[in-house]
Motif scaffolding. Sequence first.
Motif, PDB file in Angstrom:
ATOM      1  N   UNK A 108     103.901 -27.875   8.573  1.00  0.00           N
ATOM      2  CA  UNK A 108     104.338 -28.904   8.192  1.00  0.00           C
ATOM      3  C   UNK A 108     105.583 -28.954   7.442  1.00  0.00           C
ATOM      4  N   UNK A 109     105.427 -28.292   6.131  1.00  0.00           N
ATOM      5  CA  UNK A 109     106.305 -27.381   5.233  1.00  0.00           C
ATOM      6  C   UNK A 109     107.523 -27.319   6.084  1.00  0.00           C
ATOM      7  N   UNK A 116     108.638 -27.836   9.376  1.00  0.00           N
ATOM      8  CA  UNK A 116     108.948 -28.945  10.315  1.00  0.00           C
ATOM      9  C   UNK A 116     109.671 -29.738   9.293  1.00  0.00           C
ATOM     10  N   UNK A 117     109.279 -30.034   8.402  1.00  0.00           N
ATOM     11  CA  UNK A 117     110.136 -30.989   6.983  1.00  0.00           C
ATOM     12  C   UNK A 117     111.711 -30.125   6.337  1.00  0.00           C
ATOM     13  N   UNK A 170     111.409 -27.577   4.845  1.00  0.00           N
ATOM     14  CA  UNK A 170     111.755 -26.643   3.243  1.00  0.00           C
ATOM     15  C   UNK A 170     111.920 -25.442   3.296  1.00  0.00           C
TER      16      UNK A 170
END
Lengths: 210, 378
Positions: B155-156, B158-159, B161
């Motif tokens: 998720x991070x 994909x975010x 970051x």
Amino acid sequence: MESSNYISKYCIIEEHSVFVNGRKQFASEPVPFTEFAKAVYKDFGMDYPKFFKMDSLSKLAFLTAEIILEDIAKPGEENNNIALVFANRSSSLDTDAKYQDSIQDKKDYFPSPAVFVYTLPNICIGEVSIRHQLKSESAFFVFDEFPSEFMKNYADVLLATGKAEKVVCGWTELYREKYRSVMYLVEKQGKTEHNKEIINQIYTNSLWTL
Amino acid sequence: MMKNVYITNTNCITPLGFDVDSNWEALLQGISGIEKQNGFGPLESFYASVIDTHKLEASFEQISSGEGFTKLEKMLILALKPLINNTIITNRTAFLFSTTKGNIRLLEDGNNTVEAAYLSALAKKISTYFGFTTEPIVVSNACVSGILAIAIAKRMIQAGMYDNAFVVAADEVSEFVVSGFNSFQAMSPEPCKPYDKERTGVTLGEAAAAVYISSDEKEAVANSMKIIGDGAVNDANHISGPSRTGEGLYRSIASAMSEAKIEKGKIDYISAHGTATLFNDEMEAIAFNRLSLENTPVNSLKGYYGHTLGASGLLETVLAIESARRNQLIVSKGYNQSGVTQPIRIITANNSQEINCFLKTASGFGGCNTAVLFEKVN
């Protein structure tokens, strides 16, 4: 990540005081945490007897979340899609140390399941989820300091991917008598922008505009 | 459009071996790491899967001087080392560490301060050892920690970051944990038997596992695993027992499937949690049935490794990836006759089978659940 999300409410509990959206709502004499927690519970008119069985970390998270979620999570509602993302520094060490004491002396050995279950930091998420029937995304992290950028990005990705409709982000730190809880609600509509600067202002209790 | 995220490299440190190949060979031969251990307090003896300290020392000496590291830290370093050797760490490389109790054994020595057991201190020590420059992310969500860390990393990335991430997970068998599970009367008096009629509870274990996760398409060579969907939904039911209806697990899997846009028929294999407690295994069978996954081959690896707590989700993912790479199912050790009320297809022979897509699940105290779907890069 580009964000067009907003912070609609926040609550801080520290040094025997409770602040809601920047305003002091309650303060007690400098009493031990358990006494203070009980006083907050009573002052805000909460009614949830399970509260008294919780360890201190869960009490702290519960009280802060209760104030944030009181008119947000619908009681009995099956689809409160509100994610909980909490973090702290001391994990569950406050209760860990108490549990370790109970097994330290081989002649006086009394491990208790009721204490052991609280030797995980994410139990406080479980308590809040049960209270508000949040069958939703949740995660507990441990950082040395409040991870404002990480929290911002994680909340944004949960909202952007549709994993959650709202996100409660929280720093729930407690070890012995030192405690500090900061929680804020992130959603897609609102006035106060969800960005790192604002989050840092909330964390340091220096945002007065909400 | 979200970036694709892949697991391209894996490793594990367990009683069955200090790399993936030796673990795989042991699984094929049906060898378990579970042995009888001496007890403490009122507990005379118990079964657990424990890493031989001498073997660990010998292995660690080959890469570093053994001074100043706990057993758990040595496991963590040995797990990560081979993955790091092949990769350049940048300021956009995340370091995630999942554990439940970290160095809790340091509290056994009354001379140590409680600060010694801080998870962030342990994470920093490992992070500094390898030269990570980003702040370590410690994921501590009971028994889902290891698999949840994969979802968080994806998720991070994909975010936006991070570009890539190293995820490492470890927990060890300590008096703290053994006495706790024993106080719950959750410990099996014999090696655990997931999903079996005669199952009587958990066998604890210790292990470390590590994976490298990247969003760089050039690194996604054949046999990499694309992380195609995930969910981590709470039961909101009980802090020390699963939901009777498997609600959180059901919703976690449904969320992962919806993100991956796949139908149930696409899932070739489920690496489940299977702790061998009465309630957990039953709850999983219910959740799988609610999703019509009752005909998908499923196993629990707890019969080989015991329950390695915060490491289990990652360790079991590493071995499920191996199953997918080699198109080979592994027997769910300890299972003989169904002890759950809903039908599920427990793996009873090491059959060859095409595995292109698999599901990893876990559930834990606090009502947490996690499901992650993987797809093989061909």
